[in-house]
Write a protein that holds these residues in place. Structure first.
Motif, PDB file in Angstrom:
ATOM      1  N   GLU A  42      -7.818  58.318 109.290  1.00  0.00           N
ATOM      2  CA  GLU A  42      -6.261  58.894 109.216  1.00  0.00           C
ATOM      3  C   GLU A  42      -5.828  59.323 110.484  1.00  0.00           C
ATOM      4  N   THR A  43      -6.758  60.463 110.872  1.00  0.00           N
ATOM      5  CA  THR A  43      -6.321  61.332 112.112  1.00  0.00           C
ATOM      6  C   THR A  43      -6.495  60.322 113.341  1.00  0.00           C
ATOM      7  N   TYR A  44      -7.514  59.485 113.408  1.00  0.00           N
ATOM      8  CA  TYR A  44      -7.900  58.739 114.426  1.00  0.00           C
ATOM      9  C   TYR A  44      -6.893  57.347 114.754  1.00  0.00           C
ATOM     10  N   GLN A  45      -6.910  56.673 113.394  1.00  0.00           N
ATOM     11  CA  GLN A  45      -5.998  55.361 113.565  1.00  0.00           C
ATOM     12  C   GLN A  45      -6.749  54.299 114.244  1.00  0.00           C
ATOM     13  N   PRO A  46      -7.802  54.045 114.196  1.00  0.00           N
ATOM     14  CA  PRO A  46      -8.611  53.009 114.949  1.00  0.00           C
ATOM     15  C   PRO A  46      -8.061  51.710 114.592  1.00  0.00           C
ATOM     16  N   HIS A  47      -8.274  50.640 115.791  1.00  0.00           N
ATOM     17  CA  HIS A  47      -8.056  49.419 115.418  1.00  0.00           C
ATOM     18  C   HIS A  47      -9.126  48.580 114.859  1.00  0.00           C
ATOM     19  N   LEU A  48     -10.343  49.294 114.759  1.00  0.00           N
ATOM     20  CA  LEU A  48     -11.657  48.553 114.351  1.00  0.00           C
ATOM     21  C   LEU A  48     -12.724  49.550 113.834  1.00  0.00           C
ATOM     22  N   ILE A  49     -13.383  49.100 112.909  1.00  0.00           N
ATOM     23  CA  ILE A  49     -14.360  50.222 112.083  1.00  0.00           C
ATOM     24  C   ILE A  49     -15.757  49.673 112.114  1.00  0.00           C
ATOM     25  N   LEU A  50     -16.752  50.388 112.800  1.00  0.00           N
ATOM     26  CA  LEU A  50     -17.955  50.101 112.536  1.00  0.00           C
ATOM     27  C   LEU A  50     -18.661  50.956 111.740  1.00  0.00           C
ATOM     28  N   LEU A  51     -19.110  50.168 110.539  1.00  0.00           N
ATOM     29  CA  LEU A  51     -19.587  50.909 109.428  1.00  0.00           C
ATOM     30  C   LEU A  51     -20.997  50.497 109.048  1.00  0.00           C
ATOM     31  N   ASP A  52     -21.944  51.571 108.874  1.00  0.00           N
ATOM     32  CA  ASP A  52     -23.329  51.543 108.366  1.00  0.00           C
ATOM     33  C   ASP A  52     -23.309  51.566 106.845  1.00  0.00           C
ATOM     34  N   ILE A  53     -24.436  50.865 106.256  1.00  0.00           N
ATOM     35  CA  ILE A  53     -24.578  50.814 104.666  1.00  0.00           C
ATOM     36  C   ILE A  53     -24.932  52.168 104.286  1.00  0.00           C
ATOM     37  N   LYS A  54     -26.082  52.588 104.896  1.00  0.00           N
ATOM     38  CA  LYS A  54     -26.860  53.712 104.408  1.00  0.00           C
ATOM     39  C   LYS A  54     -26.416  54.929 105.112  1.00  0.00           C
ATOM     40  N   LEU A  55     -25.640  55.828 104.238  1.00  0.00           N
ATOM     41  CA  LEU A  55     -24.823  56.965 104.893  1.00  0.00           C
ATOM     42  C   LEU A  55     -25.142  58.265 103.826  1.00  0.00           C
ATOM     43  N   ILE A  78     -22.868  47.400 110.172  1.00  0.00           N
ATOM     44  CA  ILE A  78     -23.831  47.472 111.140  1.00  0.00           C
ATOM     45  C   ILE A  78     -24.912  48.030 110.394  1.00  0.00           C
ATOM     46  N   SER A  79     -26.022  47.267 109.907  1.00  0.00           N
ATOM     47  CA  SER A  79     -27.203  47.972 109.174  1.00  0.00           C
ATOM     48  C   SER A  79     -28.652  47.275 109.236  1.00  0.00           C
ATOM     49  N   SER A  80     -29.377  48.033 109.107  1.00  0.00           N
ATOM     50  CA  SER A  80     -30.835  47.444 108.947  1.00  0.00           C
ATOM     51  C   SER A  80     -31.010  46.957 107.668  1.00  0.00           C
ATOM     52  N   ILE A  87     -25.684  41.743 102.835  1.00  0.00           N
ATOM     53  CA  ILE A  87     -24.449  40.953 103.698  1.00  0.00           C
ATOM     54  C   ILE A  87     -23.682  40.294 102.707  1.00  0.00           C
ATOM     55  N   VAL A  88     -23.864  39.704 101.691  1.00  0.00           N
ATOM     56  CA  VAL A  88     -22.967  39.232 100.641  1.00  0.00           C
ATOM     57  C   VAL A  88     -22.144  40.508  99.843  1.00  0.00           C
ATOM     58  N   MET A  89     -22.896  41.407  99.795  1.00  0.00           N
ATOM     59  CA  MET A  89     -22.112  42.786  99.085  1.00  0.00           C
ATOM     60  C   MET A  89     -21.045  43.415 100.221  1.00  0.00           C
ATOM     61  N   ALA A  90     -21.751  43.285 101.436  1.00  0.00           N
ATOM     62  CA  ALA A  90     -20.501  43.846 102.534  1.00  0.00           C
ATOM     63  C   ALA A  90     -19.388  43.157 102.624  1.00  0.00           C
ATOM     64  N   GLY A  94     -15.061  44.063 101.297  1.00  0.00           N
ATOM     65  CA  GLY A  94     -14.029  44.085 102.261  1.00  0.00           C
ATOM     66  C   GLY A  94     -14.426  43.828 103.702  1.00  0.00           C
ATOM     67  N   GLY A  95     -15.598  43.750 104.088  1.00  0.00           N
ATOM     68  CA  GLY A  95     -16.098  43.625 105.470  1.00  0.00           C
ATOM     69  C   GLY A  95     -15.695  42.322 106.080  1.00  0.00           C
ATOM     70  N   ASP A  96     -15.396  42.465 107.259  1.00  0.00           N
ATOM     71  CA  ASP A  96     -14.834  41.344 108.096  1.00  0.00           C
ATOM     72  C   ASP A  96     -16.307  40.509 108.682  1.00  0.00           C
ATOM     73  N   ASP A  97     -17.341  41.315 108.760  1.00  0.00           N
ATOM     74  CA  ASP A  97     -18.538  40.835 109.893  1.00  0.00           C
ATOM     75  C   ASP A  97     -19.845  41.780 109.627  1.00  0.00           C
ATOM     76  N   PHE A  98     -20.890  41.256 109.745  1.00  0.00           N
ATOM     77  CA  PHE A  98     -22.088  42.080 109.560  1.00  0.00           C
ATOM     78  C   PHE A  98     -23.094  41.913 110.854  1.00  0.00           C
ATOM     79  N   ILE A  99     -23.481  42.917 111.349  1.00  0.00           N
ATOM     80  CA  ILE A  99     -24.539  42.709 112.324  1.00  0.00           C
ATOM     81  C   ILE A  99     -25.706  43.562 112.070  1.00  0.00           C
ATOM     82  N   ALA A 100     -26.760  42.708 112.185  1.00  0.00           N
ATOM     83  CA  ALA A 100     -28.072  43.275 111.736  1.00  0.00           C
ATOM     84  C   ALA A 100     -28.824  44.008 112.886  1.00  0.00           C
TER      85      ALA A 100
END
Length: 140
Positions: A42-55, A78-80, A87-90, A94-100
């Motif tokens: 909310e503070t940053y208001q990005p155009h794109l989010i890169l999100l790891d699974i294990k946090l 973005i996840s190992s 990938i299907v769960m991501a 609501g994810g738009d893409d997945f990078i291994a």
């Protein structure tokens, strides 16, 4: 300028991603508080989010659901944990893409530019414009 929020708890990876994106003229910020990712969004208001699974605290699937309630901004996981189930769960969350992980930086830059093409400034794709990472909007 394209703004990207990096949600990655491995500081070495997050710093590498931020450095790469900044080299391509993008603005990037790393999440600092993994219990308040939506607040940082909310503070940053990005155009794109890169999100790891294990946090820490909650996983990336949880945060994707929370972010989807607030934004339609593209989310790239973005996840190992790159097996088919994750990938299907991501995508289902609501994810738009997945990078291994590990990944090639050029793939990340290309996908970020592709998914955020609608948010590109004037002069997109023109060398020296500060928006070389963007592909021009074909409708213009």
């Amino acid at each position: 300028m394209l703004k990207i929020l990096i949600v990655e708890d491995d500081r070495g990876i997050a710093e590498g991603i931020q450095s790469l994106l900044e080299q391509w003229g993008m603005e990037a910020r790393q999440v600092q508080d993994f219990r308040n990712i939506t607040g940082e969004f909310e503070t940053y208001q990005p155009h794109l989010i890169l999100l790891d699974i294990k946090l820490p605290s909650y996983d990336g699937y949880y945060w994707c659901g929370q972010l989807r309630q607030r934004t339609a901004a593209p989310i790239i996981f973005i996840s190992s944990a790159a097996d088919n189930m994750n990938i299907v769960m991501a995508m289902n969350m609501g994810g738009d893409d997945f990078i291994a992980k590990p990944f090639d930086g050029s793939v990340l830059v290309a996908k970020a530019a592709q998914l955020s093409a609608g948010d590109c400034p004037a002069g997109a794709g023109v060398p020296g414009s500060g928006a070389e990472y963007c592909r021009p909007d074909p409708a213009v």
